[in-house]
Design an enzyme around this catalytic site. Structure first.
Site, PDB file in Angstrom:
ATOM      1  N   THR A 135       0.835  -1.197   0.000  1.00 36.02           N
ATOM      2  CA  THR A 135       0.000   0.000   0.000  1.00 36.02           C
ATOM      3  C   THR A 135       0.869   1.246   0.000  1.00 36.02           C
ATOM      4  O   THR A 135       1.842   1.317   0.766  1.00 36.02           O
ATOM      5  CB  THR A 135      -0.887  -0.009   1.267  1.00 36.02           C
ATOM      6  OG1 THR A 135      -1.746  -1.162   1.228  1.00 36.02           O
ATOM      7  CG2 THR A 135      -1.732   1.249   1.360  1.00 36.02           C
ATOM      8  N   SER A 136       0.560   2.201  -0.870  1.00 33.74           N
ATOM      9  CA  SER A 136       1.228   3.507  -0.904  1.00 33.74           C
ATOM     10  C   SER A 136       2.727   3.325  -1.152  1.00 33.74           C
ATOM     11  O   SER A 136       3.104   2.815  -2.200  1.00 33.74           O
ATOM     12  CB  SER A 136       0.916   4.266   0.383  1.00 33.74           C
ATOM     13  OG  SER A 136       1.338   5.594   0.300  1.00 33.74           O
ATOM     14  N   SER A 137       3.593   3.697  -0.194  1.00 35.56           N
ATOM     15  CA  SER A 137       5.022   3.469  -0.416  1.00 35.56           C
ATOM     16  C   SER A 137       5.290   1.976  -0.626  1.00 35.56           C
ATOM     17  O   SER A 137       6.155   1.589  -1.429  1.00 35.56           O
ATOM     18  CB  SER A 137       5.826   3.993   0.781  1.00 35.56           C
ATOM     19  OG  SER A 137       7.203   3.915   0.528  1.00 35.56           O
ATOM     20  N   HIS A 152      -6.534   8.558  -0.727  1.00 37.71           N
ATOM     21  CA  HIS A 152      -5.323   7.781  -0.457  1.00 37.71           C
ATOM     22  C   HIS A 152      -5.477   7.090   0.893  1.00 37.71           C
ATOM     23  O   HIS A 152      -5.549   7.767   1.887  1.00 37.71           O
ATOM     24  CB  HIS A 152      -4.117   8.725  -0.436  1.00 37.71           C
ATOM     25  CG  HIS A 152      -2.804   8.015  -0.534  1.00 37.71           C
ATOM     26  ND1 HIS A 152      -2.371   7.427  -1.693  1.00 37.71           N
ATOM     27  CD2 HIS A 152      -1.831   7.784   0.389  1.00 37.71           C
ATOM     28  CE1 HIS A 152      -1.184   6.880  -1.491  1.00 37.71           C
ATOM     29  NE2 HIS A 152      -0.839   7.082  -0.243  1.00 37.71           N
TER      30      HIS A 152
END
Ligand SMILES: *[C@@H]1O[C@H](CO)[C@@H](O)[C@H](O)[C@H]1NC(C)=O
Ligand SMILES: *[C@@H]1O[C@H](CO)[C@@H](O)[C@H](O)[C@H]1NC(C)=O
Length: 370
Positions: free
Chosen positions: A213-215, A354
């Protein structure tokens, strides 16, 4: 470019901005663990709880009894993790159903910390899932905030939860080293642990998968691009294209605001070239990919979704327009699933910020586990 610290500062401000927007739009998120945006919906819609992580403004829905979902992670049902000090040879020496730290699993130049979760009943020749956390997160948080470990008790796969060694705990997805096959960086440490699991734990090399997820989604793209020999599939939840965060010559975990803001626009061929350059001479099959992104993402702008589409369709030699693009009965309204071929799907979540909530059970289907 600015440092990850200022980027984190920026990210930290976002929830306040979202709070100021008092009501979520139709199909927007209105609650869930970790959600700090608006908890009420525009008129004509009602906030419906879909799961602990996600409530959504749905049109015409009767206002449900207000379910207050805690915005903090629930008290850990997690037993304290145990450090074994070194990677035990053989899965038998790893305690079952307990997040356990391992070390000495191979080349790991940045000292990425590594945790393993082995279910009570391991399948024979088990699959392996590498699950990478978001910035400010940890292996422990992604472990307790996702169902990857819980579902392994049903399906018998093994999970690796890496933990970022960098202050602020973003992943190194920008250095030359991390973007090169066996070139060093965080990606090499993670690939080493996956290789160790294949060599020492009886993990099926044909079923080694990455998700994040994300990074951690960006790291998943990096693993898929730079280690196509190790990873057979990747699921990118609210990330960017492989190589989009590249900041040559800068510290390992540099933030790339041009990419984050969706201003790095390349052709499919240019994006694919970044993947090919990561491991020149690789001729094997590429990992199949699934990317998920929200249209209201202001941390990693939704343009990144379309850059990912250009990249992976070109890598696979698929047409740039989907074969089908439809809603799925199990997904919230406003989600579209664009299929470009058997190896690439792109799911866009209308009104979602996000990050897109996890759909672990579906991920397991994509991996061929469930
Ligand atoms: C799929 O359809 C949705 C809604 O119609 C659209 O917003 C999205 O861009 C499409 N996805 C792709 C990858 O073209
Ligand atoms: C998207 O559609 C394809 C083709 O129908 C299907 O195989 C796949 O499971 C769907 N993906 C998701 C995430 O629902």
């Amino acid at each position: 470019m600015f440092s990850f610290k200022s980027a984190l500062g920026l990210v930290a401000l976002l929830p306040l901005a979202q709070l100021a927007a008092a009501q979520s739009p139709v199909w927007g998120q209105c609650g869930g663990i970790g959600w700090s945006g608006a908890t009420s919906c525009v008129s004509g819609t009602a906030c419906v709880k879909l799961n602990d992580y996600y409530s959504q403004c749905q049109p015409g829905a009767a206002p449900p009894p207000t379910t207050t979902v805690p915005v903090t992670t629930p008290p850990a049902t997690t037993p304290p993790s145990t450090s074994t000090g070194s990677a035990p040879t053989g899965l038998a020496s790893i305690p079952a159903s307990k997040l356990t730290q391992i070390s000495n699993f191979g080349p790991n130049p940045n000292n990425v910390q590594m945790f393993v979760y082995k279910p009570a009943k391991v399948a024979s020749k088990p699959a392996l899932i590498v699950a990478s956390h978001f910035c400010t997160g940890t292996a422990q948080q992604y472990f307790s905030g996702s169902k990857f470990a819980q579902l392994s008790e049903t399906y018998g796969y093994v999970v690796l939860f890496p933990s970022s060694p960098h202050s602020g705990t973003c992943w190194d997805v920008s250095s030359d080293a991390t973007l090169k096959h066996d070139g060093g960086g965080d990606s090499q440490g993670i690939a080493s642990a996956a290789r160790f699991a294949i060599s020492n734990w009886g993990v099926d090399p044909a079923r080694v998968f990455a998700v994040g997820t994300s990074s951690g989604a960006m790291m998943t793209s990096v693993l898929a691009g730079a280690y196509p020999d190790v990873f057979k599939a990747g699921i990118v939840d609210s990330g960017v294209a492989f190589g989009c965060f590249a900041v040559p010559g800068q510290p390992a975990d540099s933030w790339n605001s041009q990419c984050a803001q969706g201003q790095l626009i390349l052709t499919g061929q240019q994006w694919a070239q970044r993947v090919f350059d990561a491991y020149p001479g690789f001729t094997g099959a590429r990992p199949k990919m699934q990317v998920w992104h929200g249209t209201a993402d202001t941390t990693l702008y939704p343009q990144n979704f379309y850059e990912e589409v250009k990249q992976w369709t070109t890598v696979f030699g698929y047409p740039s327009t989907p074969i089908s693009n439809a809603s799925e009965p199990y997904l919230p309204g406003g989600y579209s699933n664009a299929t470009f071929g058997p190896n690439f799907q792109a799911i866009l979540a209308q009104g979602v910020g996000h990050t897109v909530p996890l759909f672990e059970q579906q991920y397991l289907q994509f991996f061929g586990i469930a």
